[in-house]
Design a protein around this motif. Structure first.
Motif, PDB file in Angstrom:
ATOM      1  N   GLU A   1       3.320   7.411  -1.776  1.00  0.00           N
ATOM      2  CA  GLU A   1       3.424   6.439  -0.685  1.00  0.00           C
ATOM      3  C   GLU A   1       4.428   6.871   0.378  1.00  0.00           C
ATOM      4  OE1 GLU A   1       2.214   2.054  -2.339  1.00  0.00           O
ATOM      5  OE2 GLU A   1       4.246   2.756  -2.791  1.00  0.00           O
TER       6      GLU A   1
ATOM      7  N   PRO B   1      -5.360  -1.010  -5.919  1.00  0.00           N
ATOM      8  CA  PRO B   1      -5.737  -1.906  -4.819  1.00  0.00           C
ATOM      9  C   PRO B   1      -4.816  -1.789  -3.616  1.00  0.00           C
ATOM     10  CG  PRO B   1      -5.960  -3.050  -6.902  1.00  0.00           C
ATOM     11  CD  PRO B   1      -5.295  -1.739  -7.207  1.00  0.00           C
ATOM     12  N   ALA B   2      -3.504  -1.706  -3.846  1.00  0.00           N
ATOM     13  CA  ALA B   2      -2.561  -1.585  -2.731  1.00  0.00           C
ATOM     14  C   ALA B   2      -2.675  -0.223  -2.062  1.00  0.00           C
ATOM     15  CB  ALA B   2      -1.130  -1.812  -3.232  1.00  0.00           C
TER      16      ALA B   2
ATOM     17  N   GLU C   1      -5.310   1.621  -1.827  1.00  0.00           N
ATOM     18  CA  GLU C   1      -6.545   1.704  -1.050  1.00  0.00           C
ATOM     19  C   GLU C   1      -6.422   1.004   0.303  1.00  0.00           C
ATOM     20  OE1 GLU C   1      -9.446   0.305  -3.924  1.00  0.00           O
ATOM     21  OE2 GLU C   1     -10.109   2.378  -4.267  1.00  0.00           O
ATOM     22  N   LYS C   2      -5.425   0.166   0.450  1.00  0.00           N
ATOM     23  CA  LYS C   2      -5.177  -0.486   1.734  1.00  0.00           C
ATOM     24  C   LYS C   2      -4.192   0.304   2.599  1.00  0.00           C
ATOM     25  CE  LYS C   2      -5.937  -5.099  -0.234  1.00  0.00           C
ATOM     26  NZ  LYS C   2      -5.306  -6.409  -0.562  1.00  0.00           N
ATOM     27  N   ASN C   3      -3.623   1.351   2.037  1.00  0.00           N
ATOM     28  CA  ASN C   3      -2.625   2.165   2.730  1.00  0.00           C
ATOM     29  C   ASN C   3      -3.345   3.211   3.577  1.00  0.00           C
ATOM     30  OD1 ASN C   3      -0.625   4.018   3.480  1.00  0.00           O
ATOM     31  ND2 ASN C   3       0.539   3.722   1.589  1.00  0.00           N
ATOM     32  N   SER C   4      -3.199   3.138   4.872  1.00  0.00           N
ATOM     33  CA  SER C   4      -3.927   4.027   5.787  1.00  0.00           C
ATOM     34  C   SER C   4      -3.413   5.464   5.752  1.00  0.00           C
ATOM     35  CB  SER C   4      -3.848   3.492   7.214  1.00  0.00           C
ATOM     36  OG  SER C   4      -2.496   3.416   7.647  1.00  0.00           O
TER      37      SER C   4
ATOM     38  N   LYS D   1      -3.532  11.631   3.686  1.00  0.00           N
ATOM     39  CA  LYS D   1      -4.757  11.749   4.479  1.00  0.00           C
ATOM     40  C   LYS D   1      -4.856  13.048   5.268  1.00  0.00           C
ATOM     41  CE  LYS D   1      -3.087   9.319   8.616  1.00  0.00           C
ATOM     42  NZ  LYS D   1      -3.324   8.175   9.517  1.00  0.00           N
TER      43      LYS D   1
END
Length: 540
Positions: free
Chosen positions: A260, A276-277, A279-282, A516
């Motif tokens: 993160e 879940p958290a 997957e929301k992190n761009s 990413k």
């Protein structure tokens, strides 16, 4: 694939507590450090490496860094379990009945120390593999007994005469374990007492491979550093990374924090509860998919679990739904026996247990297991999933009047106990583990776990069933697919319903999280934590 021999493990226990081993500087002359730069990638994993000799290393922790310096003749096409692509061999073919396989090497190949990697060197590599006779040799041992079956009619041609039809040889020779080509002549220069340089190679892979990276630091308790080898035969045009750093981070929550905050580029085996958290992190990408792995709890065939009835009782007592939903957070599905659904030879009709404490109690009575019996379960320090499974299973067993006690150890000791040669009576009764085949084949998945000959390869509970042994031999030598599948189907029924070897509870999704801006990462569908480092690159 998951184990190494007892002799190697004893050495590895010592290595795991040793100081960092700094190897020769990279060929570029750059100083070596573990700092992350734009031209490097840092991977956080909980699987500590234990061995740098690919002809003895047979655990996932060691398998990851060995992808840098070592290559095989061919390999799986990225993302596929049935297609293959050239590597050291530029082309290959078989005869009509697939009993003889011929590989043509790329011209002018060399090992990292500059010596030729020609047909004779390839043959020498397999000679060393079979002479050592350690766990990785079992991958190809199904097809070859020794290197006398390998001919080298010219410096670029390697011919394997398997003496009978073997359509799965192509899959095995592309496996990430057992098929690596090693500079056997360089290793032999460090030979002690006829070990083909094995003692030396366990802590130094320098010059031994043909691959794009050299291992320049090896610290089993902290990190492995790989620097690019400038003389790599594949060249460095295009987008590639100069350095790969593999950090050993035992705690899943720490790996989540590192990915993160950008301190690492790839995090393996992140706790499912964090997905879940994430997957929301761009800033990150989460990849999860099913592979050929099955999670299970091996049962030692001795003492209170010697009888099939006692082991059947534990299969009925296991809290399957609670583990899948609570421990794995739904990122898994029920295992249908010991073989994953995607694996060639899987039988969907395999018997499946449900949690039924009444049936469990009846079978315990049948087995003569007293209500005050204590069972022991091996746990891996820092592995929260194992600990949670222990708590859930222990609660069910307590309801049945049994007591479950933990034995918590570090990773090296866990491997030593799980696959050591100590008598069954001295082993923990229960050992949580997982297994995946070396290639897409149920026989290759089942033999290491179940064969009477595999007690120091992967058969954790020292399981030995004469009918299963006969069926394994029948499937190995099957001349047609019907015979092969019939034998494997019968095995799958026996080791779940009739004479259980383990509690097969889940087919997990393998979860990898990456930043990413990292491109080129494609999960290996068989051994998901193994990556093609040469294909990784930075994106804009």
């Amino acid at each position: 694939m998951c184990a190494i021999t007892r002799r190697e493990l004893c050495r590895n226990i010592a290595l795991s507590g040793a100081a960092s081993v700094w190897l020769r500087p990279s060929s570029s002359g750059r100083a070596v450090s573990a700092a992350t730069t734009d031209a490097s990638v840092t991977i956080a994993t909980n699987r500590a490496p234990s061995d740098l000799d690919p002809q003895s290393a047979y655990d996932a922790g060691s398998g990851v860094p060995l992808q840098g310096p070592f290559e095989s003749l061919i390999r799986l096409k990225p993302g596929s379990i049935v297609e293959y692509t050239p590597l050291l061999a530029e082309r290959w073919q078989s005869n009509a009945d697939q009993s003889v396989w011929t590989f043509t090497l790329r011209p002018d190949l060399t090992f990292q120390d500059g010596t030729p990697c020609d047909a004779a060197a390839v043959r020498d590599s397999f000679q060393r593999l079979f002479t050592l006779g350690l766990a990785p040799s079992t991958v190809l041992g199904r097809f070859l007994q020794d290197a006398t079956q390998i001919a080298t009619p010219d410096p670029q041609t390697v011919v394997f005469d398997l003496e009978r039809p073997q359509p799965l040889f192509e899959a095995a020779i592309a496996a990430p374990y057992g098929a690596a080509i090693v500079n056997a002549r360089a290793a032999k220069a460090h030979e002690v007492d006829g070990d083909w340089g094995h003692g030396w190679a366990q802590t130094s892979a320098d010059g031994m491979g043909t691959g794009p990276y050299r291992i320049t630091r090896f610290d089993p308790a902290d990190a492995v550093v790989l620097d690019r080898f400038d003389g790599y035969w594949g060249g460095w045009e295009g987008q590639h990374l100069d350095r790969v750093v593999i950090r050993i981070v035992a705690e899943g929550e720490t790996r989540r924090q590192l990915i993160e905050n950008g301190a690492v580029d790839v995090a393996e085996n992140v706790p499912p509860s964090a997905i879940p958290a994430l997957e929301k992190n761009s800033d990150v990408v989460v990849i999860h998919r099913y592979n050929l792995a099955v999670n299970y709890v091996a049962m030692t065939v001795a003492g209170p679990l010697e009888s099939p009835a006692a082991r059947q009782a534990l299969c009925w007592a296991f809290p399957y739904d609670d583990v899948i939903k609570g421990v794995l957070d739904g990122f898994a599905k029920r295992a249908i026996g010991p073989v994953a659904e995607l694996c060639r030879g899987f039988d969907p009709a395999t018997f499946v247990y449900q949690t039924d404490l009444d049936r469990a109690r009846g079978l315990l009575d049948q087995a003569g297991i007293a209500g005050n019996t204590t069972l022991t379960m091996l746990l891996l320090s820092g592995n929260q999933r194992f600990e949670q499974i222990f708590e859930l299973l222990g609660a069910n067993l307590e309801t049945l009047g049994l007591k479950l006690e933990p034995t918590t150890v570090d990773f090296a000791t866990y491997l030593a106990i799980a696959t050591g040669d100590q008598p069954a009576a001295e082993r923990p009764h229960l050992v949580p583990s997982f297994w995946q085949p070396d290639y897409n084949d149920a026989w290759n998945h089942l033999w290491p776990q179940l064969s009477c000959q595999a007690w120091t390869v992967g058969n954790i509970g020292h399981y030995c069933n004469a009918q299963v042994e006969d069926l394994l031999a029948r499937a190995r030598d099957a001349a047609d697919d019907q015979t092969y599948r019939r034998a494997l189907s019968t095995i799958q029924q026996i080791v779940t319903r009739d004479d259980p070897a383990a509690i097969y509870y889940a087919q997990p999704e393998w979860i990898t999280v990456l930043r990413k801006d990292l491109g080129g990462l494609v999960l290996n569908p068989i051994v998901s934590e193994i990556h093609d480092f040469y294909g990784l690159h930075r994106t804009d």
